[in-house]
Each structure stands twice: as structure tokens, then as C-alpha cells.
Scaffold this active site. Sequence first.
Site, PDB file in Angstrom:
ATOM      1  N   TYR A  28     -10.907  10.899 -30.102  1.00  0.00           N
ATOM      2  CA  TYR A  28     -11.617  12.172 -30.236  1.00  0.00           C
ATOM      3  C   TYR A  28     -12.163  12.357 -31.648  1.00  0.00           C
ATOM      4  CZ  TYR A  28     -11.844  17.305 -30.803  1.00  0.00           C
ATOM      5  OH  TYR A  28     -12.226  18.593 -31.104  1.00  0.00           O
TER       6      TYR A  28
ATOM      7  N   ASP B 148      -0.513  13.796 -28.443  1.00  0.00           N
ATOM      8  CA  ASP B 148      -1.384  14.893 -28.031  1.00  0.00           C
ATOM      9  C   ASP B 148      -1.451  14.887 -26.511  1.00  0.00           C
ATOM     10  OD1 ASP B 148      -3.688  16.317 -27.179  1.00  0.00           O
ATOM     11  OD2 ASP B 148      -4.602  16.109 -29.150  1.00  0.00           O
TER      12      ASP B 148
ATOM     13  N   ILE C  81      -2.695  17.562 -24.536  1.00  0.00           N
ATOM     14  CA  ILE C  81      -3.389  18.799 -24.182  1.00  0.00           C
ATOM     15  C   ILE C  81      -4.127  18.715 -22.843  1.00  0.00           C
ATOM     16  CG2 ILE C  81      -3.644  19.411 -26.617  1.00  0.00           C
ATOM     17  CD1 ILE C  81      -6.618  18.784 -26.377  1.00  0.00           C
TER      18      ILE C  81
ATOM     19  N   LYS D  81      -7.420  23.252 -22.542  1.00  0.00           N
ATOM     20  CA  LYS D  81      -7.957  22.355 -21.519  1.00  0.00           C
ATOM     21  C   LYS D  81      -7.321  22.596 -20.153  1.00  0.00           C
ATOM     22  CE  LYS D  81     -10.066  20.618 -25.051  1.00  0.00           C
ATOM     23  NZ  LYS D  81     -11.476  20.955 -25.326  1.00  0.00           N
TER      24      LYS D  81
END
Length: 484
Positions: free
Chosen positions: A155, A240, A242, A279
Amino acid sequence: MVFISSNNQKQQLLSKIATNDGHGENSAYFDGWKAYENDPFHLINNPNGVIQMGLAENQLCFDLIQEWVVNNPKASICTIEGAENFKDIAIFQDYHGLPEFRQAVARFMENVRGDRVTFDPNRIVMSGGATGAHETLAFCLANPGDAFLVPTPYYPGFDRDLRWRTGVQLFPVVCDSSNDFKVTKKALETAYEKAQESNINIKGLLINNPSNPLGTLLDSDTLRDIVKFINSKNIHLICDEIYAATVFDQPKFISVSEIVEEHVGCNKDLIHIVYSLSKDMGFPGFRVGIVYSYNDTVVNIARKMSSFGLVSTQTQHLIASMLSDEIFVEKFIAESSERLGKRHGMFTKGLAQVGISTLKSNAGLFFWMDLRRLLKEPTFDSELELWRIIINEVKLNVSPGCSFHCSEPGWFRVCFANMDDETMRIALRRIRNFVLQTKGLNNKAAVKKQCSRSKLQISLSFRRMDDFMNSPVHSPMNSPLVRT
């Protein structure tokens, strides 16, 4: 007298952080957003505008959220029904957060992970979105100049979130399409050794599961290898998660927390999870980010740091009420998964019909599109040239792989959950038409090239014959023996 300062003089009056380009906005990823903002698509007002496909938002289940809000007016202190709680919620709260909020978030994290693991509400630390959570952990775990390993592609916002204000570096773990960009022990060891050779101090490994931009999951064996790796190097692991509730097909999502609980001898002090509701629930505007650490010291320090990016108590109150409604939560997760899977299938099958393949994926709000065969040359310059055509002529903001630090040119991230069905159909039609048109041009060019080649061969044949007949050296009629 007024003195007009030059830009350099103005910058000297400001801090280095304020004037450097560490935010990363000079990348194609953010340039695509700007192109959309300058010419945003609208079904009626601007049907020829740029369609935003570079923003990973989950807008497919807002009807369910709105229905719940209407049916639960007491959840907000800004309604007649909820106004009686206004004073208690509006007055100052400490940075631990509302107990009911931490309890509800911990329970929601368990629900998303199939109740295969438990989370301690006292380890829930608030933050202003996942952005703030990542930066908080970077401040807690590393010093300026230290680095985190990150598997590619990753990302683009990580360059901002972890680096800009902390001075921390990101060191790539190069993954490629030969094994569908999977993270391997060999890739991890290679990256770590290269960092050591460059005298870069590695403090941790950052992984994204499910992956942004790939939309793929890390399986249990890979997660075990990762946990063993960070334990052997005595470095931290930031996971991460999410996109945990965006999985829409098998295999199921496996959290690093499951591996930690089963892994005997694992140093839990090295394990940290980043989570948010941006998200999974589609609430990026609420700025609900979470740091969940197994390290007591990190929890205490992160909680103190959270005072720079707290979640408003009004938001905490509403979220606590919503996530405590387990009937709603189960319905929402199931429906969201079904709608994401349907939208993903429509898009990828539509592209497959014109010969565009995508990396097989089963999670996230995007897919990884393979346009390598449309490149003029296998270079990142050619990738950006193709991206500019897609942005400026096709009017689609898809993000090029180079902005995700992909090791191979020609890959693009396409977000599919931030639009309604009609916009999705228009976007799909645009890219299909572009691909067919490009194919046609390539075929014409190939035919023309073949014809030119044939004509050249014919021309060369006649030229060789003429040369043969007219050459005073090679013509048999000019041979001295003939003349004699």
C-alpha cells in the site's frame, strides 16, 4: 519596504518535516486521485468524467447501516431519543476510551475471526484511523533511521504512515508473479541479509493480511514461517488486518492472533495488530483505528500517544451500540461478503471476456489486474505511459503497480466496491472497449509490419536480382573467360 521571499527562503522558515516530500504525494497513486478530483464522474452532471477506481472504500452495504441507524436513534446523542446522554458523552474523556467501546470492538474482532480467538478489551488502543495506528507503532518500536521489512507490492500510504514524521525507513521484501507474489522464507531472509549488508537496522516486519493491493490471504503455513522468522531475528511483527471482514470466498481468513495462541515459545511481546473499521464496515470518515499489542509496555506507551489522535466520544458511543448488536453484525458481515463476491466476480469475468487476467483473489475491495501485454516495453516508464492513457483518455483512475513498489511493470490495482452498479457497468464497458481497441490497433500494426516485411523481402529479392544482373564483377557476361 516589503521584502518578497523566494520559495527557498520561505522553506527555511519552516521545519524539515513540513517541507520535505515524505508524504509521498508525488506518486502516480495520488496523481490519480487529483485527476479524479479535477474531473469527477457523475451519471448525470458529468458522464464523461474520471471514474474513481483508486479508492478502496466499501460502499456496498450502506443501506444496511442506514436501516440500523434509523431503527436505533438512541445510539446517537444528536437525536431526540439519545439527547439524554448528551452531557455524559460530550464532556471530557480520558484516552483509554469508553469501556463499552473497547468491549464492543474486541468482540467484533473476535466475530470477524470466527470466534477462534479472544481479544482483551484492555489491550484496545484508539487511534485516528489505521494511519494513526501505524504511525503510533512506528514511534513505539523504532528510532529514526531504523527500518521495517515490507513485502512488495504494498500500500503506497505506508510510505507516509510509517516514514514521514517518524524518520523510519521501509525496506522491500521483493515478491513476484512467479508464485503469485507470495511471501516466502527465502525472500524474507534475502531482504534481511541485504539490509544487514547496507548497515540498516531492521526493527520489524510489516505485513498486510488480507493484502492490499493483491486481495489475497496469508495461509497458516506462511504465517507460521513469518512468526518463526521474526522470533529468530528478535524483531517486531506488525500485522495490518484492516480487511479481515472483506473475505468473500475460500480459503477463510486466518489472523496472526490464531498463530500466536497456538505457537509454543513465541515471544508475544513482538506481535502487534493494526485494525480499523474503515474497510470492514465502510467507515473511513469515522477515523476509528485500533492498535492491539501483546506487549504491555507498547500498550501503555501507545495509549499515551493516542491523545494526539483520539476517536470522538460521540463516535465511540455510536459504534459501541452498533457493534454490540450481534444480530446486526452477523447479518452485515454475511451480506457484505456476498455483495463483495458478486461485484468482484462481475468485474473480473467481464475483463476475462476480453482477455484481461487478474490475480486470483478472494478478499479486499480491489483486484490486481495484469496489463503486461499492453505495454510497449516491459518497463515502468511504459507502465506509466499506459496509465496516463487510461487516466486521460479512458477516464478511469486505476493505480499503477509502480506506486505500490511492485517488482514487475504492467500490474494495476482496480477498486470495485466504491461505486453503484451503473457506474460499475460504465467503468467495465470503458476498459473493455479500450482493450478491444488496443487489440485492434496492435493487430493492424502486426499485419502492417508483416506486410512491410513481405514487401521488403520482395523488394530485396528484386534488388538482389538487379544487382546481380548489373554488377560488373558478378555478372557472368562480364567474366574475362566469356569475353575471351
